[in-house]
Design a protein around this motif. Structure first.
Motif, PDB file in Angstrom:
ATOM      1  N   PRO A 135       3.253   4.243  -8.714  1.00 56.73           N
ATOM      2  CA  PRO A 135       2.304   4.620  -7.662  1.00 56.73           C
ATOM      3  C   PRO A 135       2.739   5.884  -6.933  1.00 56.73           C
ATOM      4  CG  PRO A 135       3.099   2.345  -7.400  1.00 56.73           C
ATOM      5  CD  PRO A 135       3.995   3.027  -8.379  1.00 56.73           C
ATOM      6  N   GLY A 136       1.727   6.637  -6.475  1.00 55.93           N
ATOM      7  CA  GLY A 136       1.973   7.703  -5.502  1.00 55.93           C
ATOM      8  C   GLY A 136       1.985   7.069  -4.124  1.00 55.93           C
ATOM      9  N   TYR A 137       1.241   7.665  -3.174  1.00 57.86           N
ATOM     10  CA  TYR A 137       1.213   7.093  -1.817  1.00 57.86           C
ATOM     11  C   TYR A 137       0.080   6.075  -1.707  1.00 57.86           C
ATOM     12  CZ  TYR A 137       4.655  10.545  -0.459  1.00 57.86           C
ATOM     13  OH  TYR A 137       5.809  11.273  -0.355  1.00 57.86           O
ATOM     14  N   ILE A 138       0.452   4.816  -1.600  1.00 60.54           N
ATOM     15  CA  ILE A 138      -0.502   3.712  -1.510  1.00 60.54           C
ATOM     16  C   ILE A 138      -0.555   3.270  -0.046  1.00 60.54           C
ATOM     17  CG2 ILE A 138      -1.067   1.399  -2.397  1.00 60.54           C
ATOM     18  CD1 ILE A 138      -1.034   3.792  -4.505  1.00 60.54           C
ATOM     19  N   ASP A 139      -1.728   2.858   0.437  1.00 62.05           N
ATOM     20  CA  ASP A 139      -1.873   2.711   1.897  1.00 62.05           C
ATOM     21  C   ASP A 139      -1.202   1.468   2.498  1.00 62.05           C
ATOM     22  OD1 ASP A 139      -3.704   0.691   1.373  1.00 62.05           O
ATOM     23  OD2 ASP A 139      -5.455   1.918   1.873  1.00 62.05           O
ATOM     24  N   SER A 140      -0.477   0.699   1.671  1.00 60.82           N
ATOM     25  CA  SER A 140       0.405  -0.329   2.235  1.00 60.82           C
ATOM     26  C   SER A 140       1.619   0.343   2.904  1.00 60.82           C
ATOM     27  CB  SER A 140       0.863  -1.285   1.128  1.00 60.82           C
ATOM     28  OG  SER A 140       1.200  -0.571  -0.040  1.00 60.82           O
ATOM     29  N   TYR A 141       1.807   1.646   2.634  1.00 57.95           N
ATOM     30  CA  TYR A 141       2.850   2.466   3.258  1.00 57.95           C
ATOM     31  C   TYR A 141       2.138   3.581   4.006  1.00 57.95           C
ATOM     32  CZ  TYR A 141       6.586   6.012   3.406  1.00 57.95           C
ATOM     33  OH  TYR A 141       7.493   6.954   3.797  1.00 57.95           O
ATOM     34  N   LYS A 142       2.456   3.735   5.316  1.00 59.87           N
ATOM     35  CA  LYS A 142       1.707   4.716   6.119  1.00 59.87           C
ATOM     36  C   LYS A 142       2.259   6.119   5.877  1.00 59.87           C
ATOM     37  CE  LYS A 142      -1.103   5.614   9.752  1.00 59.87           C
ATOM     38  NZ  LYS A 142      -1.797   6.610   8.951  1.00 59.87           N
ATOM     39  N   ALA A 143       1.459   6.965   5.225  1.00 60.64           N
ATOM     40  CA  ALA A 143       1.856   8.367   5.020  1.00 60.64           C
ATOM     41  C   ALA A 143       1.267   9.207   6.148  1.00 60.64           C
ATOM     42  CB  ALA A 143       1.336   8.858   3.675  1.00 60.64           C
ATOM     43  N   ASP A 144       1.988  10.300   6.533  1.00 60.97           N
ATOM     44  CA  ASP A 144       1.457  11.148   7.616  1.00 60.97           C
ATOM     45  C   ASP A 144       0.440  12.152   7.057  1.00 60.97           C
ATOM     46  OD1 ASP A 144       2.945  13.203   6.449  1.00 60.97           O
ATOM     47  OD2 ASP A 144       4.663  12.855   7.761  1.00 60.97           O
ATOM     48  N   GLU A 145      -0.235  12.856   7.993  1.00 63.46           N
ATOM     49  CA  GLU A 145      -1.308  13.791   7.612  1.00 63.46           C
ATOM     50  C   GLU A 145      -0.809  14.862   6.650  1.00 63.46           C
ATOM     51  OE1 GLU A 145      -4.629  13.819   8.162  1.00 63.46           O
ATOM     52  OE2 GLU A 145      -4.204  11.805   8.869  1.00 63.46           O
ATOM     53  N   GLU A 146       0.396  15.414   6.932  1.00 62.48           N
ATOM     54  CA  GLU A 146       0.965  16.470   6.081  1.00 62.48           C
ATOM     55  C   GLU A 146       1.093  15.996   4.642  1.00 62.48           C
ATOM     56  OE1 GLU A 146       1.792  19.746   6.023  1.00 62.48           O
ATOM     57  OE2 GLU A 146       0.553  19.461   7.806  1.00 62.48           O
ATOM     58  N   THR A 147       1.573  14.753   4.480  1.00 59.67           N
ATOM     59  CA  THR A 147       1.767  14.191   3.137  1.00 59.67           C
ATOM     60  C   THR A 147       0.420  14.014   2.449  1.00 59.67           C
ATOM     61  OG1 THR A 147       3.720  13.047   3.943  1.00 59.67           O
ATOM     62  CG2 THR A 147       2.761  12.231   1.886  1.00 59.67           C
ATOM     63  N   ILE A 148      -0.543  13.510   3.199  1.00 60.89           N
ATOM     64  CA  ILE A 148      -1.858  13.236   2.591  1.00 60.89           C
ATOM     65  C   ILE A 148      -2.519  14.537   2.123  1.00 60.89           C
ATOM     66  CG2 ILE A 148      -4.185  12.338   3.065  1.00 60.89           C
ATOM     67  CD1 ILE A 148      -2.803  10.177   4.782  1.00 60.89           C
ATOM     68  N   LYS A 149      -2.259  15.635   2.864  1.00 61.08           N
ATOM     69  CA  LYS A 149      -2.814  16.938   2.456  1.00 61.08           C
ATOM     70  C   LYS A 149      -2.276  17.383   1.097  1.00 61.08           C
ATOM     71  CE  LYS A 149      -3.489  19.105   6.902  1.00 61.08           C
ATOM     72  NZ  LYS A 149      -2.734  19.905   7.849  1.00 61.08           N
ATOM     73  N   GLN A 150      -1.094  16.875   0.727  1.00 60.63           N
ATOM     74  CA  GLN A 150      -0.496  17.289  -0.560  1.00 60.63           C
ATOM     75  C   GLN A 150      -1.014  16.474  -1.747  1.00 60.63           C
ATOM     76  OE1 GLN A 150       3.725  17.054   0.214  1.00 60.63           O
ATOM     77  NE2 GLN A 150       3.460  18.424   1.967  1.00 60.63           N
ATOM     78  N   ILE A 151      -1.811  15.458  -1.468  1.00 55.87           N
ATOM     79  CA  ILE A 151      -2.375  14.653  -2.557  1.00 55.87           C
ATOM     80  C   ILE A 151      -3.707  15.297  -2.958  1.00 55.87           C
ATOM     81  CG2 ILE A 151      -3.197  12.355  -3.238  1.00 55.87           C
ATOM     82  CD1 ILE A 151      -1.561  11.250  -0.792  1.00 55.87           C
TER      83      ILE A 151
END
Ligand SMILES: NC(=O)c1ccc[n+]([C@@H]2O[C@H](COP(=O)([O-])OP(=O)(O)OC[C@H]3O[C@@H](n4cnc5c(N)ncnc54)[C@H](OP(=O)(O)O)[C@@H]3O)[C@@H](O)[C@H]2O)c1
Length: 230
Positions: free
Chosen positions: A173-189
């Motif tokens: 998995p990449g960033y799955i929402d059971s783990y809270k990623a910040d805005e900066e990280t989400i922009k890189q997806i």
């Protein structure tokens, strides 16, 4: 007769989503996690539970024994686990590395030894790994290193047991929402969002089932396009 699946680290997040989907697909279920709520969750799904840790050999033995005692067989294992310790690369202690390797590598090695020779009619083992196994991340050093080793172990296991109809594959998995990623990280997806546990469970179910019967020893990214390497 329904097939029987073990899911570890199954009380929430991706593990719970896998357990729910396996039951929806007519599997009988055995679940493990450290907290006592696992008993109620398993009972709601019509299954059995063992309270314990994926990092502990005795707990894994109790889980496998209870599954064979209750159902007489195991067809599928989903090796999910907790989050290995995180920190600055050179500040992580030996204890952190040992704990992480127990959680994210030895869990699979130990369960494999407990089930492989008892999967008489074949079987499928699916390990929840991480995108860091393809592209190591300084945010998750121990997870990345342990799970790169897990990919190597998976190749060896798959090669040894393919002729007996026992398969092993990894879901990354990449960033799955059971783990809270910040805005900066989400922009890189590239898909600009985190994945959902249920999306991962859908891939796990495919790899668990006979629909994937010619697939073994592989790593499957599910990351919204995060990892760019070919
Ligand atoms: N979420 C992501 O973005 C992501 C991405 C890549 C890889 N991963 C990996 O995927 C796995 C699951 O992630 P998740 O986000 O679904 O986790 P989560 O929502 O935090 O859930 C973790 C589950 O694991 C159980 N657990 C934790 N430590 C355990 C242990 N030692 N023994 C048995 N059960 C344990 C927890 O229950 P108890 O507390 O009751 O034990 C819980 O059911 C982790 O290994 C993580 O490293 C996650």
């Amino acid at each position: 007769m329904s097939k029987v699946a073990i899911v570890t680290a199954a009380s929430k997040g991706m593990g719970f989503a896998c357990a729910q989907r396996l039951v929806a697909n007519d599997y009988q279920i055995a679940m493990l996690s450290r907290s006592s709520e696992i008993h109620d969750l398993a009972s709601d799904l019509g299954g059995i539970a063992v309270q314990g840790s994926t990092g502990n050999l005795e707990d894994l033995e109790r889980l496998v024994d209870a599954t064979f005692e209750t159902y007489g067989q195991v067809d599928v294992v989903v090796n999910n686990t907790g989050h290995p310790p995180k920190g600055e690369l050179l500040e992580l202690t030996d204890e952190h590395w040992k704990e992480g390797f127990d959680l994210a590598l030895m869990n699979v090695i130990r369960v494999s030894k407990l089930v492989a020779d008892r999967m008489r009619h074949g079987g499928s083992i699916v390990n929840i790994s991480t995108f860091g196994a393809k592209e190591p991340s300084l945010n998750f050093p121990i997870s990345s290193v342990a799970r790169t080793a897990l990919s190597a172990y998976t190749k060896l296991f798959a090669t040894k047991y393919a002729s007996e109809g026992i398969r092993m594959n990894n879901v990354l998995p990449g960033y799955i929402d059971s783990y809270k990623a910040d805005e900066e990280t989400i922009k890189q997806i590239p898909m600009l969002r985190q994945g959902a546990p249920d999306e991962v469970a859908e891939l796990v179910i495919f790899l668990a089932s006979d629909k994937s019967e010619y697939i073994t020893g592989q790593d499957f990214l599910i990351d919204g396009g995060l990892v760019k390497s070919i």
